[in-house]
Design a protein around this motif. Structure first.
Motif, PDB file in Angstrom:
ATOM      1  N   ARG A  84     -26.255  54.400   3.749  1.00  0.00           N
ATOM      2  CA  ARG A  84     -27.710  54.577   3.719  1.00  0.00           C
ATOM      3  C   ARG A  84     -28.491  53.299   4.076  1.00  0.00           C
ATOM      4  O   ARG A  84     -29.405  53.351   4.911  1.00  0.00           O
ATOM      5  N   PRO A  85     -28.161  52.129   3.481  1.00  0.00           N
ATOM      6  CA  PRO A  85     -28.921  50.913   3.830  1.00  0.00           C
ATOM      7  C   PRO A  85     -28.786  50.528   5.295  1.00  0.00           C
ATOM      8  O   PRO A  85     -29.740  50.030   5.901  1.00  0.00           O
ATOM      9  N   TYR A  86     -27.599  50.750   5.881  1.00  0.00           N
ATOM     10  CA  TYR A  86     -27.403  50.430   7.298  1.00  0.00           C
ATOM     11  C   TYR A  86     -28.268  51.321   8.186  1.00  0.00           C
ATOM     12  O   TYR A  86     -28.845  50.860   9.177  1.00  0.00           O
ATOM     13  N   ILE A  87     -28.339  52.594   7.834  1.00  0.00           N
ATOM     14  CA  ILE A  87     -29.158  53.527   8.615  1.00  0.00           C
ATOM     15  C   ILE A  87     -30.633  53.158   8.479  1.00  0.00           C
ATOM     16  O   ILE A  87     -31.382  53.155   9.469  1.00  0.00           O
ATOM     17  N   ALA A  88     -31.051  52.847   7.253  1.00  0.00           N
ATOM     18  CA  ALA A  88     -32.445  52.453   7.022  1.00  0.00           C
ATOM     19  C   ALA A  88     -32.794  51.200   7.818  1.00  0.00           C
ATOM     20  O   ALA A  88     -33.881  51.100   8.403  1.00  0.00           O
ATOM     21  N   GLN A  89     -31.871  50.255   7.854  1.00  0.00           N
ATOM     22  CA  GLN A  89     -32.084  49.013   8.607  1.00  0.00           C
ATOM     23  C   GLN A  89     -32.267  49.303  10.091  1.00  0.00           C
ATOM     24  O   GLN A  89     -33.163  48.755  10.747  1.00  0.00           O
ATOM     25  N   SER A  90     -31.431  50.166  10.633  1.00  0.00           N
ATOM     26  CA  SER A  90     -31.520  50.505  12.055  1.00  0.00           C
ATOM     27  C   SER A  90     -32.832  51.208  12.380  1.00  0.00           C
ATOM     28  O   SER A  90     -33.431  50.978  13.434  1.00  0.00           O
ATOM     29  N   LEU A  91     -33.289  52.068  11.472  1.00  0.00           N
ATOM     30  CA  LEU A  91     -34.541  52.796  11.688  1.00  0.00           C
ATOM     31  C   LEU A  91     -35.741  51.863  11.739  1.00  0.00           C
ATOM     32  O   LEU A  91     -36.612  52.002  12.606  1.00  0.00           O
ATOM     33  N   THR A  92     -35.798  50.935  10.805  1.00  0.00           N
ATOM     34  CA  THR A  92     -36.981  50.078  10.682  1.00  0.00           C
ATOM     35  C   THR A  92     -36.978  48.933  11.693  1.00  0.00           C
ATOM     36  O   THR A  92     -38.037  48.481  12.122  1.00  0.00           O
ATOM     37  N   LYS A  93     -35.781  48.479  12.093  1.00  0.00           N
ATOM     38  CA  LYS A  93     -35.710  47.334  13.001  1.00  0.00           C
ATOM     39  C   LYS A  93     -35.781  47.726  14.463  1.00  0.00           C
ATOM     40  O   LYS A  93     -36.207  46.934  15.302  1.00  0.00           O
ATOM     41  N   HIS A  94     -35.357  48.966  14.773  1.00  0.00           N
ATOM     42  CA  HIS A  94     -35.253  49.352  16.181  1.00  0.00           C
ATOM     43  C   HIS A  94     -35.967  50.683  16.408  1.00  0.00           C
ATOM     44  O   HIS A  94     -35.513  51.722  15.934  1.00  0.00           O
TER      45      HIS A  94
END
Length: 247
Positions: A193-203
């Motif tokens: 979940r945190p990895y997916i959230a990071q990808s959503l917000t950064k890219h």
């Protein structure tokens, strides 16, 4: 619960016995787990009263109470005031998953995590191709369409996009009709979940690419095409990995 409904109250006297242990609380917890693993108790069964458990296990009431608090937090039992303690019937979220904690403290490398997800997700989609029902396909389609509509908005709602991403995988897990694999897959996706959230917000392009690969997985499942579904999984993970490490 209806007063007419019969509650199973198994006789556990033949299966519970006292024995030396470093911790009485741990002993009670382990005893209940062993009963579950051995199918001596089933979901929905009512456990013996506190005093009976104390007698069977030769432990104090305090130890039983503390053990029930732990089992309740783990989602294994449900304490109903005035009615007793039952083995839980659901597999919903619990306060904290000890397996998740052990995975966190082991500090796995990203390459290990990716391998784990590839192994799981390929088997999940393979079973979905074989067993997905019409309502599963409809739910997957609806999830993809919701994601597509949301990603096209100028103002992005990242919480909703994250929820939809995880929902897609949850539906995919259910579609395979293998409950143990579904449970493991849901757990692993919560870890990511945190990895997916990071990808959503950064890219900003992640939601578009994620939606596209989800659509490819859906279409492959609809066509009952295992090879294409597995290829779509590989593509999905390659896109995701590239964005995780992209500055």
């Amino acid at each position: 619960m209806s007063t007419q409904e019969t509650v199973r109250e198994p006789d556990l006297s033949a299966f519970l016995a006292s024995r030396p242990t470093a911790s009485s609380v741990d002993f009670v917890v382990d005893s209940i787990k062993e009963l579950l693993l051995g199918k001596k108790v089933l979901p929905g069964d009512r456990l013996p009263p506190e005093t009976e458990l104390c007698r069977l296990l030769s432990v104090s009431r305090g130890s039983v109470r503390e053990a029930m608090k732990i089992l309740s937090a783990l989602g294994i039992v449900e304490v109903r005031r005035g009615d007793g303690t039952y083995i839980s019937t659901g597999s919903g979220e619990v306060m904290f998953d000890p397996l998740l904690f052990s995975m966190i403290v082991s500090q796995p490398e990203f390459a290990e995590l990716k391998e784990l997800r590839v192994i799981l997700e390929k088997n999940v989609v393979r079973l979905a191709v074989l067993h997905a029902a019409d309502d599963d396909l409809a739910a997957l389609c609806e999830c993809v369409e919701k994601t597509r509509a949301l990603k096209d908005k100028e103002e992005k709602n990242y919480d909703e996009l994250l929820a939809l991403d995880l929902e897609f995988h949850a539906i995919l897990g259910r579609a395979g009709k293998n409950r143990p694999l579904e449970t493991i897959y849901r757990f692993v996706m919560q870890y990511f979940r945190p990895y997916i959230a990071q990808s959503l917000t950064k890219h900003s392009n992640f939601s578009h690419e994620s939606c596209d690969v989800h659509r490819k997985i859906l279409e492959a499942v609809e066509r009952r095409d295992v090879a294409t579904a597995e290829k779509a999984v590989e593509e999905s993970l390659e896109v995701w990995e590239s964005l995780v490490f992209k500055p």
